[in-house]
Design a protein around this motif. Structure first.
Motif, short mmCIF file in Angstrom:
data_model
loop_
_atom_site.label_atom_id
_atom_site.label_comp_id
_atom_site.label_asym_id
_atom_site.label_seq_id
_atom_site.Cartn_x
_atom_site.Cartn_y
_atom_site.Cartn_z
N SER A 277 0.81 -1.23 0.00
CA SER A 277 0.00 0.00 0.00
C SER A 277 0.83 1.26 0.00
O SER A 277 0.31 2.35 -0.25
CB SER A 277 -1.00 0.08 1.17
OG SER A 277 -1.75 -1.08 1.28
N ALA A 278 2.11 1.17 0.34
CA ALA A 278 3.01 2.32 0.35
C ALA A 278 4.42 1.76 0.31
O ALA A 278 4.63 0.57 0.63
CB ALA A 278 2.80 3.13 1.63
N PRO A 279 5.40 2.59 -0.08
CA PRO A 279 6.77 2.04 -0.19
C PRO A 279 7.34 1.64 1.17
O PRO A 279 7.27 2.39 2.13
CB PRO A 279 7.58 3.20 -0.79
CG PRO A 279 6.67 4.35 -0.95
CD PRO A 279 5.30 3.99 -0.48
N GLU A 298 7.37 -7.82 0.09
CA GLU A 298 6.68 -6.61 -0.37
C GLU A 298 5.97 -6.88 -1.70
O GLU A 298 6.53 -7.50 -2.60
CB GLU A 298 7.64 -5.43 -0.52
CG GLU A 298 6.89 -4.16 -0.89
CD GLU A 298 7.73 -2.89 -0.86
OE1 GLU A 298 8.96 -3.00 -0.71
OE2 GLU A 298 7.13 -1.80 -0.99
N ARG A 299 4.75 -6.37 -1.77
CA ARG A 299 3.95 -6.50 -3.00
C ARG A 299 3.36 -5.15 -3.35
O ARG A 299 3.41 -4.21 -2.55
CB ARG A 299 2.93 -7.63 -2.84
CG ARG A 299 1.60 -7.42 -2.08
CD ARG A 299 1.50 -6.26 -1.24
NE ARG A 299 0.22 -5.98 -0.64
CZ ARG A 299 -0.52 -4.89 -0.90
NH1 ARG A 299 -0.15 -3.99 -1.77
NH2 ARG A 299 -1.63 -4.67 -0.25
N GLY A 301 0.05 -3.06 -5.20
CA GLY A 301 -1.31 -3.12 -5.73
C GLY A 301 -1.95 -1.76 -5.76
O GLY A 301 -1.33 -0.74 -5.47
N MET A 302 -3.20 -1.76 -6.13
CA MET A 302 -4.00 -0.54 -6.22
C MET A 302 -5.46 -0.90 -6.06
O MET A 302 -5.85 -2.03 -6.36
CB MET A 302 -3.89 0.08 -7.62
CG MET A 302 -2.60 0.72 -7.94
SD MET A 302 -2.73 1.45 -9.58
CE MET A 302 -3.64 2.94 -9.21
N THR A 303 -6.26 0.07 -5.69
CA THR A 303 -7.69 -0.16 -5.62
C THR A 303 -8.22 -0.66 -6.96
O THR A 303 -9.01 -1.61 -7.01
CB THR A 303 -8.40 1.15 -5.23
OG1 THR A 303 -7.89 1.55 -3.96
CG2 THR A 303 -9.90 0.98 -5.14
N ASP A 382 1.90 5.20 -11.56
CA ASP A 382 3.15 4.93 -10.84
C ASP A 382 4.29 4.83 -11.84
O ASP A 382 4.14 4.24 -12.92
CB ASP A 382 3.04 3.61 -10.05
CG ASP A 382 2.05 3.72 -8.91
OD1 ASP A 382 2.17 4.67 -8.13
OD2 ASP A 382 1.15 2.87 -8.81
N LYS A 399 1.21 10.76 -10.66
CA LYS A 399 0.01 11.39 -10.10
C LYS A 399 0.40 12.20 -8.87
O LYS A 399 1.32 11.82 -8.15
CB LYS A 399 -1.03 10.32 -9.76
CG LYS A 399 -0.47 9.14 -8.97
CD LYS A 399 -1.41 7.95 -8.98
CE LYS A 399 -0.74 6.75 -8.31
NZ LYS A 399 -1.46 5.49 -8.48
N ILE A 403 0.84 9.45 0.10
CA ILE A 403 0.40 8.24 0.81
C ILE A 403 0.90 8.34 2.24
O ILE A 403 2.09 8.31 2.51
CB ILE A 403 0.91 6.94 0.14
CG1 ILE A 403 0.50 6.90 -1.34
CG2 ILE A 403 0.32 5.73 0.87
CD1 ILE A 403 0.86 5.61 -2.05
N ASN A 408 -4.41 7.10 0.92
CA ASN A 408 -4.11 8.01 -0.19
C ASN A 408 -4.77 9.35 0.04
O ASN A 408 -5.94 9.42 0.41
CB ASN A 408 -4.63 7.43 -1.50
CG ASN A 408 -3.75 6.30 -1.97
OD1 ASN A 408 -2.89 5.86 -1.23
ND2 ASN A 408 -3.97 5.85 -3.17
#
Ligand code: MLC
Ligand code: AMP
Length: 505
Positions: A277-279, A298-299, A301-303, A382, A399, A403, A408
């Protein structure tokens, strides 16, 4: 299958006495008890006039009942629209009316404040407190404990999740049954989840991470969750020894690292820590490995897309990277100006395509067309690069997005409110490094000629209209904003100048 998402996530557990939710008070809710509650809710929704395809907006504290509403919506073919309890009545009004929600379920304590919101949008209203009480419980009491699952197809909507936009207007991301199910199936396999797992769940359930990743994965895998109302450090530390896996935003990991109780012994029973969800700073990854022996996976993603990439379960989990595209997900790097695909090793826009990618933005065909190409690739906003071994790294964002602690925040939304304030000529909002939240919101205002706006008075006026987590942590008055020769505000200059404002120590 009649309703693939329901059948795979929920229906298969019917009648099973297996544990689903371990609660902090020591109680455990079985899969079957959970599903019986969901069935009663589904009947209550039908009685309230909801039909398949209708939207149900939910703004309540995290609880087993809140999760059962999700299950009930899926079973009844209703589109689930979860909302952060931090949103103000103003913010909520937009989501409820834009989505055309037929029902708003909120906390009893907010019912009076939100009644005009529901009435204005033509939505019915029910209440649900963190303890499960409220008018929903009354409506569900005495309802049958089984419900005839409504047939759905893969392309039917299951969820509507709002994500803010660069213009200040939030967009509802339409998630289909296939989007959610395909992603959860891939993740169970990729991360090796089984019914022997116990997931420590301390995330909110109104976002993709806590709802579709954590919950759907565990429902598919069949194991229980230790279901905490929120991330409370003491509670997380108390429950870690019973868990095998945890999913969190980077703030979870920095807070754990700041506590001396985080030791190898504490996490001896753990199989997997996941971050997203964030770095996640490489130094956090390394410090966590040194302290616990666990390399955080670490993975990314996005909504709009669910999960796109992940570091491997076996094989090197590389700090500072988000790993490889997940099976079934295509990822390419393109020139942000032309859209042309760039060769491996070059930095550009991350675009993704696959069954995980959403159907489009609710009632916003132009926005959908801007971000979702006809060939199915979604333009993430991104900026990233793929290294020679195939690992993807996110190196920036095209964008204008902050975060903070995994939430966001779009500067435009705050700037529009600041600009409206008396004595303010213009404003700029940026994110600067913050030791706890990763980034923190910083606001700048330029006074109109001859005016002397007071930052405290401005925050007092703007505050009630914005969720707390979006509030600028500091509002600074400047004579003018830095601009380039084209007249564009140089936010990078502001970020660079103020990057040490919240530095640790
Ligand atoms: C709370 N506050 C925040 C905040 N969370 N401020 C900025 N950013 C945040 N994320 C505010 C509170 O209102 C409070 O304000 C003050 O900060 C201190 O609160 P706290 O008690 O320290 O916060 P806490 O409740 O502990 O919450 C912090 C947190 C939480 C990090 C645990 O924000 C959290 O659970 N974040 C996870 C978000 C998430 O799930 N994101 C996934 C999005 S899905 P005051 O002024 O009243 O004191 C997605 C896709 C993907 O991105 O890839 O997963
Ligand atoms: P949201 O719109 O809330 O779903 O947030 C999605 C955004 O979070 C992505 O577009 C990324 O900018 C960011 N994000 C998610 N995971 C990561 C990660 N592992 N590293 C860096 N950024 C991430």
């Amino acid at each position: 299958m009649a309703n693939p998402l329901h059948d795979r996530l929920f229906g298969r557990h019917a009648g099973k006495d297996t544990p689903f939710l371990h609660l902090p008070d020591g109680a455990t809710l079985s899969h079957d008890a959970f599903l019986r509650l969901a069935a009663r809710y589904a009947h209550a929704f039908v009685a309230a006039g909801l039909r398949p395809g209708d939207r149900l907006a939910l703004q309540v504290e995290k609880s087993p009942q809140a999760l059962a509403i999700y299950a009930a919506a899926v079973q009844a073919g209703i589109v689930f629209l979860p909302l952060n309890p931090a949103y103000t009545a103003d913010e909520l009004g937009y989501f409820v009316s834009d989505s055309g929600a037929r029902l708003l379920i909120c906390d009893p304590a907010r019912a009076e404040a939100l009644r005009p919101v529901a009435a204005g949008a033509g939505a019915a209203m029910l209440t649900l407190g963190a303890d499960g009480a409220g008018t929903l419980a009354e409506a569900a009491a005495g309802q049958p404990e089984s419900f005839d699952t409504v047939a759905r197809r893969g392309e039917d909507l299951a969820g509507l999740l709002y994500t803010s936009g660069t213009t200040g207007r939030s967009k509802g991301a339409m998630m289909t049954q296939t989007n959610l199910l395909s992603n959860a199936e891939v993740l169970v396999d990729y991360w090796r989840f089984t019914e022997a797992d116990v997931l420590l769940h301390a995330l909110p359930i109104f976002h993709t991470h806590g709802l579709f990743v954590a919950t759907n994965v565990m429902l598919l895998a069949g194991g229980p969750m230790i279901f905490l109302p929120k991330f409370d450090l003491d509670q997380v530390i108390a429950h870690l020894p019973r868990a095998t896996a945890m999913m969190g935003v980077p703030t979870f990991y920095t807070r754990l690292l700041d506590d001396p109780r985080l030791t190898r012994d504490l996490v001896a029973h753990m199989r997997l820590f996941i971050s997203g969800s964030a770095p996640l700073l490489a130094e956090t990854h390394e410090a966590f490995a040194a302290r616990t022996g666990h390399r955080i996976l670490e993975r990314y993603g996005m909504t709009e897309t669910n999960m796109n990439t992940s570091n491997p379960y076996e094989g090197a989990r590389r700090a500072g990277t988000v790993g490889f595209p997940l099976p079934g997900v295509e990822l390419r790097i393109t020139d942000p100006e032309t859209g042309a695909e760039l060769p491996q090793g070059e930095v550009g826009m991350i675009e993704v395509r696959g069954p995980n990618v959403f159907k489009g933005y609710w009632n916003m065909p132009e926005k959908t067309a801007e971000e979702l190409r006809e060939n199915g690739f979604f333009i993430t906003g991104d900026i990233g690069v793929i290294d020679a071994r195939g690992y993807v790294s996110i190196v920036g964002r095209a964008k204008d997005l902050i975060i903070s602690g995994g939430y966001n925040i779009y500067p435009k939304e705050i700037e529009l409110l600041l600009d409206e304030q008396p004595g303010v000529l213009e404003s700029a909002v940026v994110g600067v490094p913050h030791p706890d939240f990763g980034e923190a919101v910083l606001g700048f205002i330029v006074p109109q000629k001859g005016a002397a706006p007071d930052p405290d008075a401005i925050m007092a006026a703007v505050g009630p209209r914005l969720a707390r987590f979006k509030h600028p942590r500091r509002l600074i008055v400047l004579d003018e904003l830095p601009r380039n020769t084209m007249g564009k505000v140089q936010k990078n200059v502001l970020r660079a100048e103020y990057r040490g404002l919240f530095a640790a120590g």
